[in-house]
Motif scaffolding. Structure first.
Motif, PDB file in Angstrom:
ATOM      1  N   ASN A  78       0.901  -1.171  -0.094  1.00 57.68           N
ATOM      2  CA  ASN A  78       0.127   0.009  -0.094  1.00 57.68           C
ATOM      3  C   ASN A  78       0.819   1.132   0.074  1.00 57.68           C
ATOM      4  OD1 ASN A  78      -2.530  -1.160  -0.068  1.00 57.68           O
ATOM      5  ND2 ASN A  78      -2.967  -0.935   2.211  1.00 57.68           N
ATOM      6  N   LYS A 132       2.295   1.710  -3.212  1.00 53.28           N
ATOM      7  CA  LYS A 132       1.080   1.959  -4.438  1.00 53.28           C
ATOM      8  C   LYS A 132       0.510   3.574  -4.181  1.00 53.28           C
ATOM      9  CE  LYS A 132      -2.185  -1.108  -3.688  1.00 53.28           C
ATOM     10  NZ  LYS A 132      -3.110  -2.062  -3.897  1.00 53.28           N
ATOM     11  N   TYR A 133       0.376   3.867  -2.821  1.00 55.06           N
ATOM     12  CA  TYR A 133      -0.036   5.210  -2.897  1.00 55.06           C
ATOM     13  C   TYR A 133       0.803   6.265  -2.414  1.00 55.06           C
ATOM     14  CZ  TYR A 133      -4.058   2.206  -2.573  1.00 55.06           C
ATOM     15  OH  TYR A 133      -5.205   1.202  -3.121  1.00 55.06           O
ATOM     16  N   ASP A 183       5.199   6.185   5.152  1.00 54.62           N
ATOM     17  CA  ASP A 183       5.224   6.914   3.654  1.00 54.62           C
ATOM     18  C   ASP A 183       5.104   8.396   3.225  1.00 54.62           C
ATOM     19  OD1 ASP A 183       2.725   7.565   2.981  1.00 54.62           O
ATOM     20  OD2 ASP A 183       2.011   5.589   3.062  1.00 54.62           O
ATOM     21  N   ILE A 219      -4.478   9.944   3.868  1.00 51.36           N
ATOM     22  CA  ILE A 219      -5.782   9.448   3.889  1.00 51.36           C
ATOM     23  C   ILE A 219      -6.549  10.493   4.407  1.00 51.36           C
ATOM     24  CG2 ILE A 219      -7.401   7.771   4.688  1.00 51.36           C
ATOM     25  CD1 ILE A 219      -5.043   5.664   4.842  1.00 51.36           C
ATOM     26  N   VAL A 260     -10.742   2.714   6.655  1.00 48.87           N
ATOM     27  CA  VAL A 260      -9.759   1.987   5.704  1.00 48.87           C
ATOM     28  C   VAL A 260      -9.561   0.579   6.056  1.00 48.87           C
ATOM     29  CG1 VAL A 260      -8.513   4.175   4.771  1.00 48.87           C
ATOM     30  CG2 VAL A 260      -7.909   2.820   6.914  1.00 48.87           C
ATOM     31  N   TYR A 299     -13.058  -1.312   1.603  1.00 54.18           N
ATOM     32  CA  TYR A 299     -13.334   0.147   1.464  1.00 54.18           C
ATOM     33  C   TYR A 299     -12.210   0.646   0.927  1.00 54.18           C
ATOM     34  CZ  TYR A 299     -13.994   4.717   3.306  1.00 54.18           C
ATOM     35  OH  TYR A 299     -14.613   6.110   3.497  1.00 54.18           O
ATOM     36  N   ARG A 300     -12.442   1.718   0.064  1.00 53.00           N
ATOM     37  CA  ARG A 300     -11.283   2.434  -0.630  1.00 53.00           C
ATOM     38  C   ARG A 300     -11.610   3.612  -0.633  1.00 53.00           C
ATOM     39  NH1 ARG A 300     -13.109  -1.513  -4.993  1.00 53.00           N
ATOM     40  NH2 ARG A 300     -11.796  -3.075  -5.062  1.00 53.00           N
ATOM     41  N   VAL A 301     -10.464   4.718  -0.374  1.00 48.80           N
ATOM     42  CA  VAL A 301     -10.609   5.988  -0.463  1.00 48.80           C
ATOM     43  C   VAL A 301     -11.105   6.634  -1.659  1.00 48.80           C
ATOM     44  CG1 VAL A 301      -9.867   8.422  -0.196  1.00 48.80           C
ATOM     45  CG2 VAL A 301      -9.044   6.262   1.534  1.00 48.80           C
ATOM     46  N   SER A 335      -7.706   3.300  -6.953  1.00 49.20           N
ATOM     47  CA  SER A 335      -7.432   1.936  -6.338  1.00 49.20           C
ATOM     48  C   SER A 335      -7.632   0.821  -7.088  1.00 49.20           C
ATOM     49  CB  SER A 335      -8.184   1.988  -5.052  1.00 49.20           C
ATOM     50  OG  SER A 335      -7.874   0.667  -4.530  1.00 49.20           O
ATOM     51  N   GLY A 340      -6.075  -2.875  -6.594  1.00 51.68           N
ATOM     52  CA  GLY A 340      -6.383  -3.229  -5.254  1.00 51.68           C
ATOM     53  C   GLY A 340      -7.690  -3.632  -5.243  1.00 51.68           C
ATOM     54  N   THR A 341      -7.957  -4.759  -4.094  1.00 49.10           N
ATOM     55  CA  THR A 341      -9.245  -5.090  -4.154  1.00 49.10           C
ATOM     56  C   THR A 341     -10.008  -4.522  -3.055  1.00 49.10           C
ATOM     57  OG1 THR A 341      -8.440  -6.730  -2.450  1.00 49.10           O
ATOM     58  CG2 THR A 341      -8.508  -7.416  -4.587  1.00 49.10           C
ATOM     59  N   GLY A 342      -9.416  -3.700  -2.093  1.00 49.90           N
ATOM     60  CA  GLY A 342     -10.168  -3.082  -1.028  1.00 49.90           C
ATOM     61  C   GLY A 342     -10.025  -3.979   0.100  1.00 49.90           C
ATOM     62  N   GLY A 362      -7.141  -5.574   1.308  1.00 53.67           N
ATOM     63  CA  GLY A 362      -5.822  -6.027   1.834  1.00 53.67           C
ATOM     64  C   GLY A 362      -5.993  -5.421   3.278  1.00 53.67           C
ATOM     65  N   LEU A 363      -6.429  -4.274   3.818  1.00 53.10           N
ATOM     66  CA  LEU A 363      -6.084  -3.520   5.202  1.00 53.10           C
ATOM     67  C   LEU A 363      -7.051  -4.608   6.000  1.00 53.10           C
ATOM     68  CD1 LEU A 363      -5.920   0.059   4.908  1.00 53.10           C
ATOM     69  CD2 LEU A 363      -4.111  -1.751   5.489  1.00 53.10           C
ATOM     70  N   SER A 390       1.365   9.020   5.348  1.00 52.27           N
ATOM     71  CA  SER A 390       0.765   7.883   6.303  1.00 52.27           C
ATOM     72  C   SER A 390       1.667   7.017   7.086  1.00 52.27           C
ATOM     73  CB  SER A 390      -0.149   7.032   5.414  1.00 52.27           C
ATOM     74  OG  SER A 390      -1.183   7.749   4.452  1.00 52.27           O
TER      75      SER A 390
HETATM   76  N1  LIG Z   1      -0.365   4.123   2.761  1.00 51.62           N
HETATM   77  C1  LIG Z   1      -1.713   4.414   2.193  1.00 51.62           C
HETATM   78  N2  LIG Z   1      -1.819   5.508   1.739  1.00 51.62           N
HETATM   79  C2  LIG Z   1      -2.909   6.263   1.231  1.00 51.62           C
HETATM   80  N3  LIG Z   1      -3.954   5.694   1.347  1.00 51.62           N
HETATM   81  C3  LIG Z   1      -3.959   4.114   1.732  1.00 51.62           C
HETATM   82  C4  LIG Z   1      -2.678   3.633   2.072  1.00 51.62           C
HETATM   83  N4  LIG Z   1      -3.132   2.251   2.519  1.00 51.62           N
HETATM   84  C5  LIG Z   1      -4.401   2.221   2.089  1.00 51.62           C
HETATM   85  N5  LIG Z   1      -4.763   3.390   1.646  1.00 51.62           N
HETATM   86  C6  LIG Z   1      -6.284   3.482   1.474  1.00 51.62           C
HETATM   87  O1  LIG Z   1      -6.955   2.625   1.906  1.00 51.62           O
HETATM   88  C7  LIG Z   1      -7.824   1.874   1.043  1.00 51.62           C
HETATM   89  C8  LIG Z   1      -7.746   0.085   1.473  1.00 51.62           C
HETATM   90  O2  LIG Z   1      -6.669  -0.278   1.485  1.00 51.62           O
HETATM   91  P1  LIG Z   1      -6.403  -1.723   1.162  1.00 51.62           P
HETATM   92  O3  LIG Z   1      -7.623  -2.593   2.128  1.00 51.62           O
HETATM   93  O4  LIG Z   1      -5.105  -2.135   1.199  1.00 51.62           O
HETATM   94  O5  LIG Z   1      -6.998  -2.053  -0.018  1.00 51.62           O
HETATM   95  P2  LIG Z   1      -6.722  -1.635  -1.538  1.00 51.62           P
HETATM   96  O6  LIG Z   1      -6.721  -3.084  -2.290  1.00 51.62           O
HETATM   97  O7  LIG Z   1      -7.338  -0.626  -2.236  1.00 51.62           O
HETATM   98  O8  LIG Z   1      -4.896  -1.545  -1.443  1.00 51.62           O
HETATM   99  C9  LIG Z   1      -7.048   1.928  -0.284  1.00 51.62           C
HETATM  100  O9  LIG Z   1      -7.819   1.825  -1.158  1.00 51.62           O
HETATM  101  C10 LIG Z   1      -6.430   3.276  -0.032  1.00 51.62           C
HETATM  102  O10 LIG Z   1      -7.713   4.272  -0.435  1.00 51.62           O
END
Ligand SMILES: Nc1ncnc2c1ncn2[C@@H]1O[C@H](COP(=O)(O)OP(=O)(O)O)[C@@H](O)[C@H]1O
Ligand SMILES: [Mg+2]
Length: 464
Positions: free
Chosen positions: A368, A371-372, A396, A401, A409, A414-416, A421, A426-428, A430-431, A455
């Motif tokens: 993540n 990616k972000y 990072d 966020i 998150v 959930y995706r911002v 994403s 991303g699948t939303g 991961g977290l 973040s």
């Molecule tokens: N390091 C980060 N910086 C900014 N936004 C983040 C970060 N990690 C996660 N996010 C936000 O949280 C959402 C959920 O993360 P995650 O569950 O890993 O799904 P994804 O598959 O989209 O990565 C992401 O879609 C992103 O919007």
């Protein structure tokens, strides 16, 4: 309630029966003693006339000592009446138990009789149902000569006893009614919350979680009702979350399928197509298949963590090793995106955990972060210790966020920024996988972030 009623009534009955007997005994004993004494003194007076066989004197004695409510008889040794104040039984033998006792044993005795329809009248003026006392006293101090019989009406004592009894009965009735009402009231009071709760439970069993029970007072029932309501709240939100999850998952699976369908239909109906275009379409289809694959893979991971399908295979693990291993795997991706990635181990830490699962945690967080974060940014991973807990921070300098999204998150799907994403693959999920695994290890995960600055995700795990 019935048991309660029975206990009260039975004890009341016992008390009142005992009371009636005691009062009765007292009333009758008093009277019997007085009248028996009168009979004995009359017997002494009758001794001389009886010895002299003076009938007139005997009658005079009997007559003098009787009235409308009493009768005096003088019997000889054979129980035959020699004198009668009512002048009915002269020369007739009287055979009552008390007379026999006086004649045979020379002892004074008494008994009670009820005037019946059939039985001969003992006392003129006495009515059917009246109670009559019969006293028999032996005559003759040295030698038995006869028996003096004294009859009186005992209505008074009998009637007062009856009055007491009816009063007691009335009280018994009253107490029964009062106790019935009271126990009805009390049982209502006790059972109403229970039946309300019961109704709530039945509705819940039927799948309706919106029901809440009224909470009254502060007693155990109120506590139970509060606990029940709290449980309903949680079940309701769980139910909602589950529905949300299913609908999200369906949507996530449906989107790539729809895209693929359009691409394939275009390929099918648009001939002739140039080969470059065809390749491009097929590449897109391939990408969608990858998406489907990763969504399904993540879903399966979540399900297996949730359902506890694979128990935690806990072993002592060096966190620093785990982090550098993940770092190695992601370094090429970071380089490709122009991001500098560093690991700083301040203190070594060993945790008890499942290496595969924990790898997923750190891989997801670092992935993540890369990616972000835009080109030229950096990702720093830190390991330290605090209060016997290993602390891992993934910091990072990326897009960050927004405050309102930070709470969510870790929710599933959930995706911002949905579009971006998905673009990044991303699948939303991961977290949410990260959170589940960390919780399973007895740890916590949290995020601190500022938009456009970066973040910091922090994981803490209990040390082995
Ligand atoms: N390091 C980060 N910086 C900014 N936004 C983040 C970060 N990690 C996660 N996010 C936000 O949280 C959402 C959920 O993360 P995650 O569950 O890993 O799904 P994804 O598959 O989209 O990565 C992401 O879609 C992103 O919007
Ligand atoms: Mg992710």
């Amino acid at each position: 309630m019935l048991a309660y009623l029975l206990i009260v009534c039975v004890s009341f009955y016992i008390v009142s029966a005992t009371l009636i007997r005691l009062v009765g005994e007292y009333l009758f004993n008093q009277k019997a003693n007085d009248e028996l004494y009168a009979a004995i003194s009359l017997a002494a007076q009758a001794e001389a006339p009886l010895a002299a066989r003076d009938g007139e004197a005997l009658y005079a004695l009997a007559d003098r000592n009787s009235d409308d409510y009493s009768r005096v008889l003088v019997l000889d040794l054979y129980g035959v009446a020699q004198a009668d104040s009512q002048s009915e039984m002269n020369g007739v033998r009287m055979s009552r138990r008390e007379v026999a006792t006086a004649l045979n044993q020379g002892k004074a005795d008494y008994g009670y009789y009820f005037v019946g329809d059939q039985s001969p009248t003992l006392l003129t003026g006495a009515l059917t149902g009246n109670m009559i006392s019969l006293y028999a006293a032996p005559i003759g101090r040295e030698e038995l000569m006869g028996v003096l019989v004294y009859l009186t009406r005992s209505e008074e004592a009998y009637r007062s006893l009856m009055t007491i009894q009816t009063k007691m009965l009335a009280w018994l009735g009253l107490v029964t009614v009062a106790v019935t009402l009271m126990s009805l009231f009390v049982s209502r009071w006790f059972t109403r919350p229970i039946s309300e709760l019961n109704e709530g439970i039945v509705e819940m069993a039927n799948g309706d979680f919106s029901n809440r029970v009224k909470v009254r007072g502060k007693n155990e029932f109120a506590q139970l009702a509060t606990a029940f309501n709290t449980m309903c709240d949680r079940l309701e939100s769980l139910d909602k979350a589950r529905n949300q999850f299913v609908s999200n998952a369906s949507h996530e699976l449906k989107t790539p399928l729809s895209t693929m369908k359009i691409l394939i239909e275009t390929l099918m109906y648009q001939d002739p197509m140039d080969p470059d275009m065809t390749r491009e379409f097929l590449t897109d289809i391939n990408k969608e298949i990858d998406r489907l694959n990763s969504v399904i893979g993540d879903l399966l991971t979540l399900v297996s963590i949730d359902g506890g399908e694979k128990p935690l295979d806990a072993r002592p693990i060096s966190v620093a090793e785990l982090l550098s291993e993940n770092m190695r795997r992601l370094q090429p991706l970071a380089r490709e995106r122009g991001i500098e990635m560093t690991l700083s181990v301040r203190e070594q830490a060993v945790v008890n955990g499942d290496a595969n699962r924990l790898t997923q945690v750190f891989y997801n967080l670092m992935d993540n972060a890369i990616k972000y974060t835009g080109r030229g940014g950096s990702v720093r991973v830190e390991l330290s210790k605090k209060d016997r807990r290993a602390i891992v921070k993934v910091i990072d300098t990326g897009i960050g966020i927004p405050k309102e999204d930070q709470l969510h998150v870790f929710d599933r799907f959930y995706r911002v920024d949905k579009a971006r994403s998905r673009e990044t693959g991303g699948t939303g999920l991961g977290l949410s996988i990260v959170k589940q695994i960390v919780l399973l290890h007895g740890g916590h995960v949290g995020v601190v972030s500022e938009e456009n600055k970066g973040s910091t995700f922090t994981v803490d795990l209990p040390e082995a």
